[in-house]
Design a protein around this motif. Structure first.
Motif, PDB file in Angstrom:
ATOM      1  N   ALA A  54      46.511  29.545  37.249  1.00  0.00           N
ATOM      2  CA  ALA A  54      45.263  30.230  37.527  1.00  0.00           C
ATOM      3  C   ALA A  54      44.747  30.950  36.283  1.00  0.00           C
ATOM      4  N   THR A  55      43.493  30.713  35.951  1.00  0.00           N
ATOM      5  CA  THR A  55      42.855  31.370  34.820  1.00  0.00           C
ATOM      6  C   THR A  55      42.185  32.663  35.284  1.00  0.00           C
ATOM      7  N   ALA A  56      41.689  33.422  34.323  1.00  0.00           N
ATOM      8  CA  ALA A  56      40.949  34.640  34.654  1.00  0.00           C
ATOM      9  C   ALA A  56      39.733  34.306  35.514  1.00  0.00           C
ATOM     10  N   ALA A  57      39.070  33.191  35.211  1.00  0.00           N
ATOM     11  CA  ALA A  57      37.909  32.780  36.010  1.00  0.00           C
ATOM     12  C   ALA A  57      38.322  32.435  37.441  1.00  0.00           C
ATOM     13  N   ASP A  58      39.467  31.752  37.595  1.00  0.00           N
ATOM     14  CA  ASP A  58      39.959  31.422  38.928  1.00  0.00           C
ATOM     15  C   ASP A  58      40.200  32.679  39.758  1.00  0.00           C
ATOM     16  N   LEU A  59      40.676  33.738  39.108  1.00  0.00           N
ATOM     17  CA  LEU A  59      41.120  34.939  39.803  1.00  0.00           C
ATOM     18  C   LEU A  59      40.044  36.010  39.926  1.00  0.00           C
ATOM     19  N   ALA A  60      38.880  35.784  39.336  1.00  0.00           N
ATOM     20  CA  ALA A  60      37.865  36.839  39.277  1.00  0.00           C
ATOM     21  C   ALA A  60      37.479  37.328  40.669  1.00  0.00           C
ATOM     22  N   ARG A  61      37.177  36.408  41.570  1.00  0.00           N
ATOM     23  CA  ARG A  61      36.754  36.818  42.910  1.00  0.00           C
ATOM     24  C   ARG A  61      37.892  37.498  43.663  1.00  0.00           C
ATOM     25  N   LEU A  62      39.102  36.945  43.566  1.00  0.00           N
ATOM     26  CA  LEU A  62      40.244  37.512  44.270  1.00  0.00           C
ATOM     27  C   LEU A  62      40.549  38.924  43.782  1.00  0.00           C
ATOM     28  N   ASN A  63      40.483  39.150  42.485  1.00  0.00           N
ATOM     29  CA  ASN A  63      40.733  40.493  41.955  1.00  0.00           C
ATOM     30  C   ASN A  63      39.698  41.495  42.454  1.00  0.00           C
ATOM     31  N   ARG A  64      38.425  41.091  42.486  1.00  0.00           N
ATOM     32  CA  ARG A  64      37.387  41.991  42.998  1.00  0.00           C
ATOM     33  C   ARG A  64      37.636  42.331  44.460  1.00  0.00           C
ATOM     34  N   ALA A  65      37.959  41.304  45.241  1.00  0.00           N
ATOM     35  CA  ALA A  65      38.193  41.516  46.666  1.00  0.00           C
ATOM     36  C   ALA A  65      39.416  42.391  46.910  1.00  0.00           C
ATOM     37  N   ALA A  66      40.480  42.146  46.157  1.00  0.00           N
ATOM     38  CA  ALA A  66      41.719  42.903  46.350  1.00  0.00           C
ATOM     39  C   ALA A  66      41.535  44.380  46.025  1.00  0.00           C
ATOM     40  N   ARG A  67      40.711  44.696  45.047  1.00  0.00           N
ATOM     41  CA  ARG A  67      40.470  46.102  44.710  1.00  0.00           C
ATOM     42  C   ARG A  67      39.748  46.833  45.834  1.00  0.00           C
ATOM     43  N   LEU A  68      38.986  46.101  46.634  1.00  0.00           N
ATOM     44  CA  LEU A  68      38.307  46.701  47.779  1.00  0.00           C
ATOM     45  C   LEU A  68      39.199  46.775  49.012  1.00  0.00           C
ATOM     46  N   ALA A  69      40.177  45.897  49.088  1.00  0.00           N
ATOM     47  CA  ALA A  69      41.036  45.827  50.280  1.00  0.00           C
ATOM     48  C   ALA A  69      42.280  46.699  50.178  1.00  0.00           C
ATOM     49  N   TYR A  70      42.822  46.882  48.962  1.00  0.00           N
ATOM     50  CA  TYR A  70      44.091  47.582  48.780  1.00  0.00           C
ATOM     51  C   TYR A  70      43.904  48.789  47.862  1.00  0.00           C
ATOM     52  N   ARG A  71      44.499  49.897  48.228  1.00  0.00           N
ATOM     53  CA  ARG A  71      44.443  51.105  47.403  1.00  0.00           C
ATOM     54  C   ARG A  71      45.190  50.889  46.086  1.00  0.00           C
ATOM     55  N   ASP A  72      44.623  51.383  45.003  1.00  0.00           N
ATOM     56  CA  ASP A  72      45.283  51.353  43.687  1.00  0.00           C
ATOM     57  C   ASP A  72      45.763  49.951  43.314  1.00  0.00           C
ATOM     58  N   PHE A  73      44.934  48.959  43.572  1.00  0.00           N
ATOM     59  CA  PHE A  73      45.386  47.594  43.338  1.00  0.00           C
ATOM     60  C   PHE A  73      45.721  47.335  41.877  1.00  0.00           C
ATOM     61  N   ASP A  74      45.087  48.014  40.971  1.00  0.00           N
ATOM     62  CA  ASP A  74      45.354  47.797  39.543  1.00  0.00           C
ATOM     63  C   ASP A  74      46.762  48.221  39.142  1.00  0.00           C
TER      64      ASP A  74
END
Length: 385
Positions: free
Chosen positions: A280-300
């Motif tokens: 998975a590239t950064a482009a592949d993961l872009a949407r998932l990372n955005r969504a995960a930050r909204l779904a899970y606390r302190d996702f970073d």
């Protein structure tokens, strides 16, 4: 010695192909399985640590009504292979935006006699400390769900099929199929059978034009993670969870029975070539990372331990219907759809085998597999089979 009812070649050794082989062997057919890599194949979409299974299917109510039989079919398979690679439990849905989900789920679950209830929003921070509560409008628990463990299922099923006499052809890339002659060309050599079943996953359109108008490959990204230290125990005890926000939509499978924490999304790319890489590239993961930050606390603060690509076939339209159709006089195409393939694999394999054995009509099998039968019609077909 019992006489064989005929020889069937199955192209593809994912859950759909192996389940079809299993259902055919149980009916007395001789079966050969062709797979372009090892068996099981780590490049196959079926090859994964854990997958969700459930009865709640949102607006796809036809599949909701198929799920009780899908659960029973897995129990039959587990009995044969001698291991129950399934962890039952509840599945929790976290709704953040107006979505057409609760009403059809309530209707289907009630009709099936399956339990579900709402969880007070005030209980979420303590029960689910990993969940971002901002924007939550409703939380629903649906019972009689859980996790399947695909790699273990595929491995044990392969052993069982080999012991039952299935002829495996690993590292045999199929180049052509003739649906009238019942022939398959693999690695330049022609093989003949009474019937051929194409269960090649995201490679299906490379072998037949039959479903090209309906399905396309879809390159999908998932991540395996290590959570922050203070959330390790919470995740160990967590159920399967699905976020249904418009922007935050994700699914998460907790680390259970030796698996890792996995998250993914259900937004289809409808792009990519199944012969491509699985990194998975950064482009592949872009949407998932955005969504995960909204779904899970302190996702970073989560540490990524693997970024993975899998390929599904998905319908060109939003229907997400399985494409199970006869092709010519001697072939069937079994194309799973949209990530639902694993939970329904044994049931779909059973359906194709039943059609080949003359237990159900071609037309009825296609309609049933697409989830377009009424509950009464599906029950009658099951009884007839």
């Amino acid at each position: 010695m019992t006489k064989s009812r005929g020889h069937v070649i199955v192209v593809g050794a994912g859950i759909a192909g192996l389940s079809t082989a299993w259902a055919l062997i149980r009916r007395g057919f001789r079966v050969s399985v062709f797979e372009q890599g090892p068996i099981p194949n780590p490049r196959a979409s079926s090859y994964d640590e854990h997958r969700i299974t459930r009865h709640a299917y949102g607006t796809l109510e036809g599949y909701g009504h198929l799920m009780p039989r899908a659960f029973r079919m897995y129990e039959r398979l587990f009995q044969d292979i001698g291991a129950r690679h399934f962890l039952p439990g509840s599945l929790f849905y976290f709704l953040r935006d107006p979505v057409d989900w609760y009403e059809p789920v309530a209707r289907t679950m009630t009709a099936l006699g399956k339990r579900f209830h709402e969880v007070p929003l005030a209980d979420v921070p303590e029960r689910f400390p990993m969940i971002e509560t901002k924007g939550l409008t409703q939380v629903v628990e649906t019972e009689e769900a859980g996790m399947l463990f695909p790699i273990r299922i595929l491995t044990d099923l392969t052993v069982w099929l080999g012991n039952a006499g299935v002829a495996f052809h690993a590292d045999a890339r199929v180049e052509a199929v003739d649906p009238e002659a019942g022939t398959v060309v693999a690695n330049g050599e022609t093989h003949r059978a009474d019937r051929v079943v194409i269960a090649a996953g995201a490679w299906v359109n490379k072998l037949t034009p039959l479903v090209a108008d309906s399905v396309v490959p879809s390159r999908q990204a998932v991540m395996y993670l290590t959570p922050p230290a203070e959330l390790v125990d919470a995740w160990k005890n967590a159920p399967v969870m699905i976020d249904l926000g418009t922007e935050s939509g994700t699914y998460s499978l907790p680390p259970k029975n030796g698996t890792r924490l996995k998250i993914g999304d259900h937004v289809f790319t409808r792009a990519g070539d199944a012969d491509g890489d699985r990194i998975a590239t950064a482009a592949d993961l872009a949407r998932l990372n955005r969504a995960a930050r909204l779904a899970y606390r302190d996702f970073d603060r989560y540490r990524v331990i693997e970024r993975k690509i899998c390929f599904y076939t998905v319908t060109r339209d939003p229907s997400e219907e399985f494409q199970v159709r006869p092709w010519g006089s001697r072939a069937w195409v079994l194309s799973a759809c949209s990530g639902h393939g694993f939970k329904l694999g044994p049931l779909m394999g059973e359906g194709v085998a039943a059609a080949i054995a003359g237990e159900a009509s071609d037309e009825a099998t296609t309609k049933w597999a697409a989830g377009r039968m009424s509950p009464e019609e599906a029950a009658a077909m099951e009884h007839a089979g």
